[in-house]
Design an enzyme around this catalytic site. Structure first.
Site, PDB file in Angstrom:
ATOM      1  N   LYS A  69      61.150 -16.814 -59.941  1.00 21.10           N
ATOM      2  CA  LYS A  69      61.835 -15.782 -60.713  1.00 21.10           C
ATOM      3  C   LYS A  69      62.026 -16.910 -62.073  1.00 21.10           C
ATOM      4  O   LYS A  69      62.477 -17.937 -61.837  1.00 21.10           O
ATOM      5  CB  LYS A  69      62.987 -15.483 -60.054  1.00 21.10           C
ATOM      6  CG  LYS A  69      63.559 -14.064 -60.979  1.00 21.10           C
ATOM      7  CD  LYS A  69      62.791 -12.830 -60.226  1.00 21.10           C
ATOM      8  CE  LYS A  69      63.374 -11.857 -60.888  1.00 21.10           C
ATOM      9  NZ  LYS A  69      62.692 -10.366 -59.983  1.00 21.10           N
TER      10      LYS A  69
HETATM   11  P1  NAD Z   1      65.553  -2.717 -66.827  1.00 22.82           P
HETATM   12  O1  NAD Z   1      66.152  -3.530 -67.732  1.00 22.82           O
HETATM   13  O2  NAD Z   1      64.306  -1.822 -67.202  1.00 22.82           O
HETATM   14  O3  NAD Z   1      66.547  -1.364 -66.477  1.00 22.82           O
HETATM   15  C1  NAD Z   1      67.984  -1.585 -65.982  1.00 22.82           C
HETATM   16  C2  NAD Z   1      68.794  -0.709 -65.968  1.00 22.82           C
HETATM   17  O4  NAD Z   1      70.109  -0.726 -65.100  1.00 22.82           O
HETATM   18  C3  NAD Z   1      69.261  -0.022 -67.246  1.00 22.82           C
HETATM   19  O5  NAD Z   1      69.186   1.458 -67.164  1.00 22.82           O
HETATM   20  C4  NAD Z   1      70.549  -0.396 -67.348  1.00 22.82           C
HETATM   21  O6  NAD Z   1      71.347   0.302 -68.344  1.00 22.82           O
HETATM   22  C5  NAD Z   1      70.989  -0.469 -66.039  1.00 22.82           C
HETATM   23  N1  NAD Z   1      72.142  -1.074 -65.392  1.00 22.82           N
HETATM   24  C6  NAD Z   1      72.276  -2.530 -65.992  1.00 22.82           C
HETATM   25  N2  NAD Z   1      73.631  -3.092 -65.398  1.00 22.82           N
HETATM   26  C7  NAD Z   1      74.159  -1.878 -64.877  1.00 22.82           C
HETATM   27  C8  NAD Z   1      75.317  -1.828 -64.506  1.00 22.82           C
HETATM   28  N3  NAD Z   1      76.379  -2.774 -64.200  1.00 22.82           N
HETATM   29  N4  NAD Z   1      75.678  -0.524 -63.792  1.00 22.82           N
HETATM   30  C9  NAD Z   1      74.837   0.528 -63.924  1.00 22.82           C
HETATM   31  N5  NAD Z   1      73.825   0.326 -64.486  1.00 22.82           N
HETATM   32  C10 NAD Z   1      73.323  -0.818 -64.984  1.00 22.82           C
HETATM   33  O7  NAD Z   1      65.311  -3.497 -65.261  1.00 22.82           O
HETATM   34  P2  NAD Z   1      64.243  -2.831 -64.279  1.00 22.82           P
HETATM   35  O8  NAD Z   1      63.091  -3.501 -64.339  1.00 22.82           O
HETATM   36  O9  NAD Z   1      64.445  -1.298 -63.930  1.00 22.82           O
HETATM   37  O10 NAD Z   1      65.037  -3.593 -62.982  1.00 22.82           O
HETATM   38  C11 NAD Z   1      65.872  -2.963 -62.134  1.00 22.82           C
HETATM   39  C12 NAD Z   1      66.306  -3.509 -61.012  1.00 22.82           C
HETATM   40  O11 NAD Z   1      65.026  -3.397 -60.231  1.00 22.82           O
HETATM   41  C13 NAD Z   1      66.527  -5.224 -60.975  1.00 22.82           C
HETATM   42  O12 NAD Z   1      67.182  -5.504 -59.698  1.00 22.82           O
HETATM   43  C14 NAD Z   1      64.940  -5.739 -60.958  1.00 22.82           C
HETATM   44  O13 NAD Z   1      65.030  -6.821 -60.146  1.00 22.82           O
HETATM   45  C15 NAD Z   1      64.398  -4.646 -59.922  1.00 22.82           C
HETATM   46  N6  NAD Z   1      62.981  -4.727 -59.857  1.00 22.82           N
HETATM   47  C16 NAD Z   1      62.261  -4.322 -60.641  1.00 22.82           C
HETATM   48  C17 NAD Z   1      60.943  -4.406 -60.830  1.00 22.82           C
HETATM   49  C18 NAD Z   1      60.068  -3.998 -61.736  1.00 22.82           C
HETATM   50  O14 NAD Z   1      58.836  -3.682 -61.818  1.00 22.82           O
HETATM   51  N7  NAD Z   1      60.551  -3.817 -63.220  1.00 22.82           N
HETATM   52  C19 NAD Z   1      60.362  -4.590 -59.638  1.00 22.82           C
HETATM   53  C20 NAD Z   1      61.026  -4.947 -58.523  1.00 22.82           C
HETATM   54  C21 NAD Z   1      62.466  -4.997 -58.566  1.00 22.82           C
END
Ligand code: NAD
Length: 420
Positions: free
Chosen positions: A112
């Site tokens: 990561k």
């Molecule tokens: P992103 O930055 O695209 O979106 C994050 C979202 O969460 C946004 O809508 C933001 O406003 C919201 N957010 C942030 N802090 C918050 C809080 N305290 N309360 C409520 N909402 C909040 O990120 P993403 O890629 O969608 O990732 C989200 C999660 O999924 C993370 O834990 C990431 O590690 C995990 N993840 C992502 C992927 C991927 O392919 N992008 C794959 C596996 C896991």
């Protein structure tokens, strides 16, 4: 309004990840030496990133890249841009990537990256400079056979294109396999942008059915409306699930008749947030909503000992990494809430990242239908394997999934032997 995390209840993801590892190691009957080896990262680097701001001033940012385990193949894991990114958070996320890759049997270890930055406060040109300098600083560690970054919170396909370009320029030729989650026009895979959410929804529908809940009559709440939450809400609605509440870092909205998800997406595109789309609710109300399905898809440590007793969802499917603390897990288990763990639920992203890497290395691209079919096969096979194993052990899905993954990684260590 920005949601500010309480410093006292702030998540401690590395403690959580180590607790989960301890439980799996104890269940497998491994000794403390194996625990110590698997609890510690294999390699980690912290870098300084001097940034020239658009106004001519200079700012110093800090970044990390952690490779937790390399025993099953090159390291794989996202890159996060967040003001809360710390080395311990990156270590935890890298460890979870190792288990995810092992559980889904993709030939990678876990890694990561994180840069402590709030990307919303910087111009595109500044973000490009940050990305190129960070890539240069970590470039001895990465590469298609070493470590392959992907998007995570605060980064996207443009970030991956800049990383790929920087690495390629330094090597004198185009190296498409150094990152995944790239634009389709630049060696990305069809279906990658929505893969994590597709996987979340495949597993969510299977989990609802396992509890005798017909998805067409089910309700859902989704926390986070970014790359994962947005498409999870869309695909749930397309599957007939009534999405009654969604939230992001600015606030949450609800409509018990079911939100019009395409209209909500248009609102978010226009305003940058779900806020203002319909009736506002509190972030806690969203997590405690009376729904069949809760999908936390934002950040880690949101379901804690503090709010878990009030959670009324029957099924929780972890779109985010590490949203549930071990204390909350125990409370939810006692309440017979089914928690589908992150290393299974959100693995769709790394599965299609693997497909992207395979396609890039072969310079031969698959159709969208082929990607979707292979993704569904792998997700549903993993769901079956984990739920069967949990049933046999009489343990929660997380314990079963972590044990299956840890066993696979430990086996690779034993087969390779200790050198020297
Ligand atoms: P992103 O930055 O695209 O979106 C994050 C979202 O969460 C946004 O809508 C933001 O406003 C919201 N957010 C942030 N802090 C918050 C809080 N305290 N309360 C409520 N909402 C909040 O990120 P993403 O890629 O969608 O990732 C989200 C999660 O999924 C993370 O834990 C990431 O590690 C995990 N993840 C992502 C992927 C991927 O392919 N992008 C794959 C596996 C896991």
């Amino acid at each position: 309004m920005t949601v500010v995390l309480d410093p006292v209840t702030r998540p401690h993801p590395l403690d959580d990840a180590r607790t989960q590892l301890r439980q799996a190691v104890d269940l497998l009957g491994y000794d403390d030496g194996i625990y110590a080896m698997l609890a510690a990262p294999r390699r980690e680097v912290t870098v300084s990133i001097p940034l020239r701001r658009d106004d001519g001033t200079t700012e110093l940012l800090t970044g990390h890249r952690v490779q937790h385990n390399l025993s099953r193949g090159p390291a794989k894991g996202g890159l996060r841009y967040s003001p809360d990114a710390t080395l311990d958070e990156v270590r935890a996320l890298a460890m979870w990537m190792t288990w995810k890759c092992a559980l889904l049997d993709v030939p990678y270890g876990g890694a990561k990256g994180g840069v402590r930055i709030d990307p919303r406060r910087y111009s595109i040109a500044e973000l490009e400079r940050v990305t190129r300098r960070y890539t240069t600083e970590i470039s001895p560690m990465i590469g298609p056979e070493r470590d392959i970054p992907a998007p995570d919170i605060g980064t996207d396909e443009q970030t991956m294109a800049w990383m790929m370009d920087t690495f390629s320029v330094q090597h004198g030729h185009t190296v498409l396999g150094v990152t995944t989650g790239k634009p389709v026009s630049l060696g990305g895979s069809l279906g990658r942008a929505t893969a994590t959410s597709r996987g979340v929804v495949h597993v969510a529908l299977a989990a609802l059915r396992s509890r005798g809940i017909d998805p067409a009559r089910a309700t859902a709440a989704v926390q986070g409306f970014g790359k994962v939450g947005r498409y999870a809400a869309r695909f749930l609605a397309e599957a007939g699930v009534r999405v009654v509440a969604v939230g992001d870092q600015y606030g949450a909205v609800a409509d018990e008749r079911g939100l019009d998800v395409p209209a909500l997406e248009a609102h978010v595109d226009a305003t940058g947030s779900v806020v203002g789309f319909t009736d506002a609710i509190g972030g806690d109300e969203l997590l405690e909503a009376e729904v069949d399905l809760l999908v936390p898809a934002a950040v880690e440590g949101v379901l804690t000992a503090g709010n878990a007793p009030r959670v009324r969802a029957k099924v929780i499917v972890e779109g985010a990494n590490g949203p549930t603390t071990p204390e909350a897990d125990a409370i939810l288990r006692a309440a017979d809430t089914l928690v589908v763990p992150d290393i299974l639920a959100n693995a769709g992203g790394v599965i299609v990242s693997y497909f992207e890497w395979v396609q890039a290395n072969q310079a031969y691209w698959w159709s969208a239908a082929e990607v979707e079919a292979r993704l569904a096969d792998r997700m549903l096979a993993a769901w079956d394997r984990v739920s069967d194993h949990a049933g046999r052990l009489g343990r929660p899905l997380r314990t079963a999934a972590t044990a299956l993954a840890v066993e696979r990684v430990a086996q690779a260590h034993v087969q390779r032997g200790l050198y020297p």
